[in-house]
Design a protein around this motif. Structure first.
Motif, mmCIF file in Angstrom:
data_model
loop_
_atom_site.group_PDB
_atom_site.id
_atom_site.type_symbol
_atom_site.label_atom_id
_atom_site.label_comp_id
_atom_site.label_asym_id
_atom_site.label_seq_id
_atom_site.Cartn_x
_atom_site.Cartn_y
_atom_site.Cartn_z
ATOM 1 N N PHE A 1 82.744 56.291 130.466
ATOM 2 C CA PHE A 1 81.567 55.520 130.070
ATOM 3 C C PHE A 1 80.348 56.085 130.766
ATOM 4 O O PHE A 1 80.385 56.373 131.957
ATOM 5 C CB PHE A 1 81.767 54.054 130.455
ATOM 6 C CG PHE A 1 80.734 53.150 129.881
ATOM 7 C CD1 PHE A 1 80.754 52.801 128.549
ATOM 8 C CD2 PHE A 1 79.727 52.652 130.680
ATOM 9 C CE1 PHE A 1 79.786 51.969 128.019
ATOM 10 C CE2 PHE A 1 78.762 51.820 130.165
ATOM 11 C CZ PHE A 1 78.798 51.481 128.827
ATOM 12 N N ARG A 2 79.268 56.255 130.024
ATOM 13 C CA ARG A 2 78.016 56.765 130.592
ATOM 14 C C ARG A 2 76.865 55.894 130.105
ATOM 15 O O ARG A 2 76.817 55.513 128.933
ATOM 16 C CB ARG A 2 77.789 58.193 130.125
ATOM 17 C CG ARG A 2 76.456 58.748 130.563
ATOM 18 C CD ARG A 2 76.136 60.023 129.815
ATOM 19 N NE ARG A 2 74.731 60.325 129.957
ATOM 20 C CZ ARG A 2 74.260 61.319 130.678
ATOM 21 N NH1 ARG A 2 75.074 62.124 131.306
ATOM 22 N NH2 ARG A 2 72.969 61.526 130.750
ATOM 23 N N ILE B 1 76.043 53.235 122.122
ATOM 24 C CA ILE B 1 75.493 51.892 122.262
ATOM 25 C C ILE B 1 74.019 51.984 122.645
ATOM 26 O O ILE B 1 73.656 52.784 123.511
ATOM 27 C CB ILE B 1 76.246 51.087 123.345
ATOM 28 C CG1 ILE B 1 77.751 51.062 123.058
ATOM 29 C CG2 ILE B 1 75.697 49.670 123.437
ATOM 30 C CD1 ILE B 1 78.544 51.964 123.920
ATOM 31 N N GLU B 2 73.182 51.187 121.979
ATOM 32 C CA GLU B 2 71.761 51.083 122.315
ATOM 33 C C GLU B 2 71.468 49.648 122.735
ATOM 34 O O GLU B 2 71.974 48.708 122.128
ATOM 35 C CB GLU B 2 70.884 51.419 121.104
ATOM 36 C CG GLU B 2 70.990 52.845 120.643
ATOM 37 C CD GLU B 2 70.060 53.141 119.474
ATOM 38 O OE1 GLU B 2 69.460 52.191 118.909
ATOM 39 O OE2 GLU B 2 69.942 54.321 119.129
ATOM 40 N N VAL B 3 70.649 49.494 123.762
ATOM 41 C CA VAL B 3 70.241 48.170 124.221
ATOM 42 C C VAL B 3 68.720 48.074 124.108
ATOM 43 O O VAL B 3 67.998 48.940 124.602
ATOM 44 C CB VAL B 3 70.680 47.906 125.677
ATOM 45 C CG1 VAL B 3 70.199 46.542 126.136
ATOM 46 C CG2 VAL B 3 72.179 48.008 125.791
ATOM 47 N N GLU B 4 68.256 47.013 123.445
ATOM 48 C CA GLU B 4 66.820 46.759 123.284
ATOM 49 C C GLU B 4 66.471 45.423 123.913
ATOM 50 O O GLU B 4 67.307 44.520 123.969
ATOM 51 C CB GLU B 4 66.443 46.731 121.803
ATOM 52 C CG GLU B 4 66.636 48.044 121.095
ATOM 53 C CD GLU B 4 66.286 47.962 119.624
ATOM 54 O OE1 GLU B 4 66.141 46.833 119.094
ATOM 55 O OE2 GLU B 4 66.181 49.024 118.997
ATOM 56 N N ASP B 5 65.212 45.308 124.333
ATOM 57 C CA ASP B 5 64.743 44.024 124.864
ATOM 58 C C ASP B 5 64.248 43.149 123.721
ATOM 59 O O ASP B 5 64.332 43.523 122.544
ATOM 60 C CB ASP B 5 63.675 44.217 125.940
ATOM 61 C CG ASP B 5 62.377 44.822 125.418
ATOM 62 O OD1 ASP B 5 62.188 44.924 124.195
ATOM 63 O OD2 ASP B 5 61.528 45.175 126.259
ATOM 64 N N GLY B 6 63.727 41.980 124.062
ATOM 65 C CA GLY B 6 63.262 41.022 123.062
ATOM 66 C C GLY B 6 62.109 41.520 122.215
ATOM 67 O O GLY B 6 61.848 40.990 121.138
ATOM 68 N N GLU B 7 61.419 42.569 122.673
ATOM 69 C CA GLU B 7 60.305 43.140 121.910
ATOM 70 C C GLU B 7 60.719 44.373 121.115
ATOM 71 O O GLU B 7 59.887 45.019 120.490
ATOM 72 C CB GLU B 7 59.168 43.509 122.867
ATOM 73 C CG GLU B 7 58.581 42.324 123.593
ATOM 74 C CD GLU B 7 57.525 42.736 124.607
ATOM 75 O OE1 GLU B 7 57.238 43.943 124.748
ATOM 76 O OE2 GLU B 7 56.991 41.841 125.265
ATOM 77 N N GLY B 8 62.010 44.703 121.144
ATOM 78 C CA GLY B 8 62.503 45.856 120.396
ATOM 79 C C GLY B 8 62.366 47.185 121.119
ATOM 80 O O GLY B 8 62.588 48.232 120.530
ATOM 81 N N ALA C 1 80.610 55.758 125.156
ATOM 82 C CA ALA C 1 81.902 55.460 125.744
ATOM 83 C C ALA C 1 83.027 56.095 124.934
ATOM 84 O O ALA C 1 82.925 56.218 123.716
ATOM 85 C CB ALA C 1 82.115 53.954 125.818
ATOM 86 N N GLY C 2 84.063 56.490 125.646
ATOM 87 C CA GLY C 2 85.281 56.988 125.019
ATOM 88 C C GLY C 2 86.389 55.968 125.238
ATOM 89 O O GLY C 2 86.493 55.378 126.324
#
Length: 78
Positions: free
Chosen positions: A25-26, A56-63, A71-72
């Protein structure tokens, strides 16, 4: 990092119908996220006989993009 791994695992659960263990995982953290809701989106890049790869992408409440993960997972049954 745990929510990113969970999002990746659930993406493979949707594809395979079962949970799978993480091999590696990175995470690249791009900016701080405080006092905001976060949304994680996972995309299965490969779901092979022995290995699955998920981005995987992570965004905040403002996009705004907060973090990127890859991850493997071990996909061979039992």
């Amino acid at each position: 990092a745990v929510p990113l791994d969970v999002a990746g695992d659930f993406a493979l659960i949707a594809a395979l119908g079962r949970g799978v263990p993480t091999i590696n995982f990175r995470v690249d953290y791009l900016r701080p996220a405080s006092a905001t809701d976060l949304v994680a989106r996972a995309r299965v890049r490969r779901s092979g006989r022995t290995v699955g790869v998920v981005d995987i992408e992570v965004e905040d409440g403002e996009g705004k993009l907060i973090a990127l993960g890859r991850a493997g997972y071990h996909t061979r049954p039992g």
